[in-house]
Every structure is written in structure tokens, then in C-alpha cells.
Scaffold this motif. Structure first.
Motif, PDB file in Angstrom:
ATOM      1  N   LEU A  20       6.879  20.218   2.490  1.00 18.40           N
ATOM      2  CA  LEU A  20       5.707  20.506   1.873  1.00 18.40           C
ATOM      3  C   LEU A  20       5.176  19.649   0.808  1.00 18.40           C
ATOM      4  CD1 LEU A  20       5.245  24.475   1.629  1.00 18.40           C
ATOM      5  CD2 LEU A  20       4.804  23.079   3.663  1.00 18.40           C
ATOM      6  N   SER A  21       4.156  19.005   0.903  1.00 16.73           N
ATOM      7  CA  SER A  21       3.600  18.300  -0.100  1.00 16.73           C
ATOM      8  C   SER A  21       2.213  18.565  -0.819  1.00 16.73           C
ATOM      9  CB  SER A  21       3.298  16.834   0.472  1.00 16.73           C
ATOM     10  OG  SER A  21       4.272  16.383   1.056  1.00 16.73           O
ATOM     11  N   CYS A  22       2.227  18.429  -2.055  1.00 19.15           N
ATOM     12  CA  CYS A  22       1.060  18.824  -2.874  1.00 19.15           C
ATOM     13  C   CYS A  22       0.695  17.583  -3.424  1.00 19.15           C
ATOM     14  CB  CYS A  22       1.340  19.791  -3.837  1.00 19.15           C
ATOM     15  SG  CYS A  22       0.088  20.442  -4.907  1.00 19.15           S
ATOM     16  N   ALA A  23      -0.495  17.027  -3.131  1.00 23.33           N
ATOM     17  CA  ALA A  23      -1.002  15.818  -3.882  1.00 23.33           C
ATOM     18  C   ALA A  23      -2.102  16.357  -5.052  1.00 23.33           C
ATOM     19  CB  ALA A  23      -1.941  15.275  -2.799  1.00 23.33           C
ATOM     20  N   ALA A  24      -2.074  15.903  -6.367  1.00 24.25           N
ATOM     21  CA  ALA A  24      -2.631  16.076  -7.106  1.00 24.25           C
ATOM     22  C   ALA A  24      -3.683  14.935  -7.627  1.00 24.25           C
ATOM     23  CB  ALA A  24      -1.829  16.552  -8.580  1.00 24.25           C
ATOM     24  N   SER A  25      -4.779  15.473  -7.960  1.00 23.13           N
ATOM     25  CA  SER A  25      -5.864  14.339  -8.420  1.00 23.13           C
ATOM     26  C   SER A  25      -6.053  14.799 -10.069  1.00 23.13           C
ATOM     27  CB  SER A  25      -7.000  14.190  -7.695  1.00 23.13           C
ATOM     28  OG  SER A  25      -7.754  15.574  -7.935  1.00 23.13           O
ATOM     29  N   GLY A  26      -6.479  13.799 -10.768  1.00 19.88           N
ATOM     30  CA  GLY A  26      -6.632  14.147 -12.092  1.00 19.88           C
ATOM     31  C   GLY A  26      -5.761  13.179 -13.293  1.00 19.88           C
ATOM     32  N   ARG A  27      -5.835  13.396 -14.136  1.00 16.06           N
ATOM     33  CA  ARG A  27      -5.173  12.637 -15.431  1.00 16.06           C
ATOM     34  C   ARG A  27      -3.915  13.587 -15.841  1.00 16.06           C
ATOM     35  NH1 ARG A  27      -9.124  11.492 -20.125  1.00 16.06           N
ATOM     36  NH2 ARG A  27      -9.357  13.681 -19.962  1.00 16.06           N
ATOM     37  N   GLY A  65      19.510  27.442  -2.766  1.00 14.35           N
ATOM     38  CA  GLY A  65      20.401  26.912  -1.718  1.00 14.35           C
ATOM     39  C   GLY A  65      19.737  26.624  -0.805  1.00 14.35           C
ATOM     40  N   ARG A  66      18.280  26.948  -0.366  1.00 16.81           N
ATOM     41  CA  ARG A  66      17.684  26.460   0.848  1.00 16.81           C
ATOM     42  C   ARG A  66      16.467  25.517   0.475  1.00 16.81           C
ATOM     43  NH1 ARG A  66      15.314  30.053   3.983  1.00 16.81           N
ATOM     44  NH2 ARG A  66      14.570  31.267   2.080  1.00 16.81           N
ATOM     45  N   PHE A  67      15.937  25.682  -0.487  1.00 16.85           N
ATOM     46  CA  PHE A  67      14.742  24.993  -0.919  1.00 16.85           C
ATOM     47  C   PHE A  67      14.997  24.145  -2.271  1.00 16.85           C
ATOM     48  CE2 PHE A  67      11.470  28.427   0.856  1.00 16.85           C
ATOM     49  CZ  PHE A  67      11.964  28.630   1.768  1.00 16.85           C
ATOM     50  N   THR A  68      14.207  22.924  -2.051  1.00 16.06           N
ATOM     51  CA  THR A  68      14.252  22.231  -3.351  1.00 16.06           C
ATOM     52  C   THR A  68      13.019  21.425  -3.616  1.00 16.06           C
ATOM     53  OG1 THR A  68      16.374  21.191  -2.432  1.00 16.06           O
ATOM     54  CG2 THR A  68      15.397  19.751  -4.061  1.00 16.06           C
ATOM     55  N   ILE A  69      12.545  21.807  -4.952  1.00 14.79           N
ATOM     56  CA  ILE A  69      11.348  21.242  -5.350  1.00 14.79           C
ATOM     57  C   ILE A  69      11.729  19.798  -6.078  1.00 14.79           C
ATOM     58  CG2 ILE A  69      11.547  22.541  -7.382  1.00 14.79           C
ATOM     59  CD1 ILE A  69       8.656  22.595  -7.398  1.00 14.79           C
ATOM     60  N   SER A  70      10.691  18.941  -5.820  1.00 16.24           N
ATOM     61  CA  SER A  70      10.935  17.692  -6.507  1.00 16.24           C
ATOM     62  C   SER A  70       9.343  17.060  -6.661  1.00 16.24           C
ATOM     63  CB  SER A  70      11.684  16.753  -5.501  1.00 16.24           C
ATOM     64  OG  SER A  70      10.811  16.425  -4.272  1.00 16.24           O
ATOM     65  N   ARG A  71       9.404  16.019  -7.646  1.00 18.65           N
ATOM     66  CA  ARG A  71       8.087  15.495  -7.880  1.00 18.65           C
ATOM     67  C   ARG A  71       8.059  13.880  -7.920  1.00 18.65           C
ATOM     68  NH1 ARG A  71       6.192  18.094 -13.248  1.00 18.65           N
ATOM     69  NH2 ARG A  71       4.373  16.828 -13.142  1.00 18.65           N
ATOM     70  N   ASP A  72       7.197  13.297  -7.538  1.00 19.45           N
ATOM     71  CA  ASP A  72       6.885  11.819  -7.935  1.00 19.45           C
ATOM     72  C   ASP A  72       5.730  11.697  -8.668  1.00 19.45           C
ATOM     73  OD1 ASP A  72       6.328   9.253  -7.621  1.00 19.45           O
ATOM     74  OD2 ASP A  72       7.199   8.990  -5.509  1.00 19.45           O
ATOM     75  N   ASN A  73       5.889  11.233  -9.977  1.00 13.17           N
ATOM     76  CA  ASN A  73       4.925  11.128 -10.715  1.00 13.17           C
ATOM     77  C   ASN A  73       4.179   9.982 -10.395  1.00 13.17           C
ATOM     78  OD1 ASN A  73       5.389  13.542 -12.058  1.00 13.17           O
ATOM     79  ND2 ASN A  73       6.575  12.596 -13.638  1.00 13.17           N
ATOM     80  N   ALA A  74       4.674   8.922  -9.855  1.00  7.52           N
ATOM     81  CA  ALA A  74       3.983   7.610  -9.403  1.00  7.52           C
ATOM     82  C   ALA A  74       2.949   8.073  -8.340  1.00  7.52           C
ATOM     83  CB  ALA A  74       5.030   6.663  -9.222  1.00  7.52           C
ATOM     84  N   LYS A  75       3.157   8.903  -7.748  1.00  5.71           N
ATOM     85  CA  LYS A  75       2.194   9.408  -6.601  1.00  5.71           C
ATOM     86  C   LYS A  75       1.528  10.685  -6.608  1.00  5.71           C
ATOM     87  CE  LYS A  75       5.180   7.194  -2.980  1.00  5.71           C
ATOM     88  NZ  LYS A  75       5.791   7.297  -1.547  1.00  5.71           N
ATOM     89  N   ASN A  76       1.832  11.191  -7.860  1.00  5.95           N
ATOM     90  CA  ASN A  76       1.047  12.290  -8.322  1.00  5.95           C
ATOM     91  C   ASN A  76       1.066  13.562  -7.221  1.00  5.95           C
ATOM     92  OD1 ASN A  76       0.226  11.154 -10.503  1.00  5.95           O
ATOM     93  ND2 ASN A  76      -2.202  11.600 -10.173  1.00  5.95           N
ATOM     94  N   THR A  77       2.531  13.578  -6.696  1.00  5.02           N
ATOM     95  CA  THR A  77       2.776  14.385  -5.744  1.00  5.02           C
ATOM     96  C   THR A  77       4.052  15.310  -5.930  1.00  5.02           C
ATOM     97  OG1 THR A  77       1.901  13.062  -3.973  1.00  5.02           O
ATOM     98  CG2 THR A  77       3.497  14.741  -3.180  1.00  5.02           C
ATOM     99  N   VAL A  78       3.843  16.724  -5.543  1.00  3.13           N
ATOM    100  CA  VAL A  78       5.250  17.409  -5.816  1.00  3.13           C
ATOM    101  C   VAL A  78       5.541  17.867  -4.286  1.00  3.13           C
ATOM    102  CG1 VAL A  78       3.735  19.684  -6.080  1.00  3.13           C
ATOM    103  CG2 VAL A  78       6.243  19.572  -6.975  1.00  3.13           C
ATOM    104  N   TYR A  79       6.844  18.067  -4.284  1.00  2.00           N
ATOM    105  CA  TYR A  79       7.102  18.439  -2.689  1.00  2.00           C
ATOM    106  C   TYR A  79       7.949  19.834  -2.839  1.00  2.00           C
ATOM    107  CZ  TYR A  79       6.462  13.437  -2.277  1.00  2.00           C
ATOM    108  OH  TYR A  79       5.791  12.161  -2.199  1.00  2.00           O
ATOM    109  N   LEU A  80       7.989  20.266  -1.578  1.00  2.00           N
ATOM    110  CA  LEU A  80       9.188  21.443  -1.341  1.00  2.00           C
ATOM    111  C   LEU A  80       9.744  21.143  -0.051  1.00  2.00           C
ATOM    112  CD1 LEU A  80      10.047  24.226  -2.557  1.00  2.00           C
ATOM    113  CD2 LEU A  80       8.404  25.400  -1.068  1.00  2.00           C
TER     114      LEU A  80
END
Length: 122
Positions: A20-27, A65-80
Motif C-alpha cells: 500500500l502507498s499513501c501520498a501526502a500533500s502539504g508542507r 513479522g508480516r508487515f513493514t511500514i516505511s516512508r520516503d520523505n523525498a516523495k512525501n509517501t509512506v508505504y505498508l
């Protein structure tokens, strides 16, 4: 103001993976704690995972053990990243943002996405 848009949900068989991806807008996205929650039919919304601005992560027992959350601040995106999916993972998954991390309760989060459906079949 932060707007969140989830994507990546779908119908998969048990044992499969989804990201899953979550794209964020805003500062100031990098300053926010980001979380994933889910809500199955007839059940309350529950915490899945969270990641703080510094990369610290937190998981529900069901996700460890099954899910991993991560973020890419350069892309304003968080993943699951969800692996070894089970029937009980079927739910609408929501992305949420908090100005600071205060815990796993949904009430701690200030902004929410519209959700993306994840359905796991046998």
C-alpha cells in the motif's frame, strides 16, 4: 493541512503480498508521524503500524513479522508492505498523519485518507 491518498489495495489470495502507498500533500511531511489503520466490516478501526519522523516504527501484534511500514520523505509517501496475507487481514486500510506521535490510538491522528480496500480470499 495535509491531504492523504491511499493506493495499492486489491483482491489477493491468502499468502500473497501487497504494498500500500499513501501520498501526502502539504508542507512538512517529514515532520509528521504516519500511521496505517484498518477497519473490517462490523469492527472498530484498529491500529496496524506507525512510523515517526525519525524512522522509529511501531506495529500491532497482528502485523509484526508480516508487515513493514516505511516512508520516503523525498516523495512525501509512506508505504505498508504486507506479506503472508491472511483472510483476517481483509479490511479497508487507512493512512493517517499526526503532528507528533503519541501512541497507537486513532484519536492521536489529525488527518486521514479515504481508505483502500484489501480483500484476501482463500
Amino acid at each position: 493541512q495535509v491531504q492523504l491518498v491511499e493506493s495499492g489495495g486489491g483482491l489477493v489470495q491468502a499468502g500473497a503480498s501487497l504494498r500500500l502507498s499513501c501520498a501526502a500533500s502539504g508542507r512538512s511531511f517529514s515532520n509528521y508521524a504516519m500511521g496505517w489503520f484498518r477497519q473490517a466490516p462490523g469492527k472498530e478501526r484498529e491500529f496496524v503500524a506507525a512510523i515517526r519522523w525519525n524512522g522509529s516504527t511501531y506495529y500491532a501484534d497482528s502485523a509484526k513479522g508480516r508487515f513493514t511500514i516505511s516512508r520516503d520523505n523525498a516523495k512525501n509517501t509512506v508505504y505498508l508492505q504486507m506479506n503472508s496475507l491472511k483472510l483476517e487481514d481483509t479490511a479497508v486500510y487507512y493512512c493517517a498523519a499526526a503532528r507528533a506521535y503519541y501512541g497507537t490510538g486513532a484519536y492521536n491522528y489529525d488527518y486521514w485518507g479515504q481508505g483502500t480496500q484489501v480483500t484476501v480470499s482463500s
